[in-house]
Enzyme design. Structure first.
Site, PDB file in Angstrom:
ATOM      1  N   SER A 147       0.696  -1.064   0.007  1.00 57.56           N
ATOM      2  CA  SER A 147      -0.102   0.034   0.039  1.00 57.56           C
ATOM      3  C   SER A 147       0.821   1.120  -0.131  1.00 57.56           C
ATOM      4  O   SER A 147       2.056   1.352   0.611  1.00 57.56           O
ATOM      5  CB  SER A 147      -0.872  -0.031   1.080  1.00 57.56           C
ATOM      6  OG  SER A 147      -1.539   1.415   1.365  1.00 57.56           O
ATOM      7  N   TYR A 160      -1.549  -0.819  10.149  1.00 59.80           N
ATOM      8  CA  TYR A 160      -1.570  -1.095   8.520  1.00 59.80           C
ATOM      9  C   TYR A 160      -0.455  -0.692   7.963  1.00 59.80           C
ATOM     10  O   TYR A 160       0.282  -1.392   7.265  1.00 59.80           O
ATOM     11  CB  TYR A 160      -2.991  -0.501   7.858  1.00 59.80           C
ATOM     12  CG  TYR A 160      -3.022  -0.957   6.540  1.00 59.80           C
ATOM     13  CD1 TYR A 160      -3.580  -2.093   5.992  1.00 59.80           C
ATOM     14  CD2 TYR A 160      -2.961  -0.098   5.569  1.00 59.80           C
ATOM     15  CE1 TYR A 160      -3.478  -2.562   4.691  1.00 59.80           C
ATOM     16  CE2 TYR A 160      -3.008  -0.239   4.323  1.00 59.80           C
ATOM     17  CZ  TYR A 160      -3.279  -1.302   3.783  1.00 59.80           C
ATOM     18  OH  TYR A 160      -3.699  -1.802   2.398  1.00 59.80           O
ATOM     19  N   LYS A 164       2.608  -3.123   6.062  1.00 59.52           N
ATOM     20  CA  LYS A 164       2.697  -3.094   4.823  1.00 59.52           C
ATOM     21  C   LYS A 164       4.109  -2.731   4.418  1.00 59.52           C
ATOM     22  O   LYS A 164       4.883  -3.228   3.458  1.00 59.52           O
ATOM     23  CB  LYS A 164       1.810  -2.165   4.084  1.00 59.52           C
ATOM     24  CG  LYS A 164       0.425  -2.834   3.942  1.00 59.52           C
ATOM     25  CD  LYS A 164       0.377  -3.964   3.148  1.00 59.52           C
ATOM     26  CE  LYS A 164      -1.223  -4.599   2.947  1.00 59.52           C
ATOM     27  NZ  LYS A 164      -1.194  -5.756   2.205  1.00 59.52           N
TER      28      LYS A 164
END
Length: 253
Positions: A147, A160, A164
């Site tokens: 991402s 998150y 990533k």
């Protein structure tokens, strides 16, 4: 739809393939001629998605329920694929969760652990198991879906983003571990108009797109096409790459 059949004869596993970018990627691989294993946690969702991909592409897609956060389940799944199809040529690590937190202090240990389990631990194990078998068989391609948050994080997505960013690092490490037979690359998507973006209002979309050189959200096919390229022989000199597909976000801030 891809009509070149450039992946004909290849067997590809896509995790998190029943919706969003994962579904588009699985469809793109099937349209390019690959036999696609459509994977996610829920078997019924895998069955439904695989049927839709076959209907829409005329390709081959089969369901496989797999929770990527379960360490031992990964080797079982890979062995099933190799036994069923004789090989595994392509792995797309797409499955992930993206919880947002109002404050970083409010993050629970269980949510933190779950985020790392699904977004980082699972892909690590799948790359290790599949990569070893690909290398022994003569070659393969692993494509990780990260991402843009990995390099442009905001506080609500800290867990998150960290997971990533770790996936970006694993990409480069595994590209070395199984070189030169197995290529490992990573794509960092920005904002995309998938089914998961259907509830975004115009104000929120504007915050994403107003400063982008592209001036819009991405189309899922724009990720799927890159995955097809990275999976095929034309990308034979591309490995260890972390590629932003973000409408230019990394170019401006």
């Amino acid at each position: 739809m891809n009509t070149t059949q450039e992946l004909k004869g290849k067997v590809a596993l896509v995790t998190g393939a029943t919706r969003g970018l994962g579904y588009a990627i699985a469809g793109g691989l099937a349209a390019a001629g690959a036999t696609v294993i459509v994977s996610s946690r829920k078997e019924e969702a895998c069955v439904s998605a695989a049927r839709a991909i076959v209907r829409d592409t005329g390709g081959i897609a089969e369901p496989l329920a797999l929770h990527v956060g379960k360490w031992d389940a990964i080797e079982t799944a890979v062995e099933h694929i190799v036994t069923r199809f004789g090989k595994l040529d392509v792995v797309v690590n797409n499955a992930g969760i993206a919880p947002l937190s109002p404050t970083l202090e409010s993050v629970s240990e269980s949510l933190f652990d779950k985020t790392i389990e699904v977004n980082l631990k699972g892909p690590f194990r799948l790359m290790a198991v599949a990569g070893a078998r690909m290398s022994a068989a003569g070659g393969g391609s692993i494509i990780n879906i990260s991402s843009i948050g990995a390099v442009r994080p905001s506080p609500p997505e800290a867990m998150y983003a960290a997971s990533k960013n770790g996936l970006n690092a694993l990409t480069m490490a595994f590209a070395q571990e199984y070189a030169p037979r197995v290529r490992v690359n990573c794509i960092m998507p920005g904002g995309f108009a998938t089914d998961m973006a259907a509830d975004w209002d115009d104000e929120f979309i504007g915050k994403i797109t107003d400063r982008l050189p592209a001036g819009r959200l991405g189309h899922p096919d724009e990720i799927a096409g890159l995955v097809v390229h990275l999976a095929g022989d034309r990308a034979g000199y591309t490995t260890g790459a972390v590629i932003p597909v973000d409408g230019g976000r990394t170019a401006v801030y």
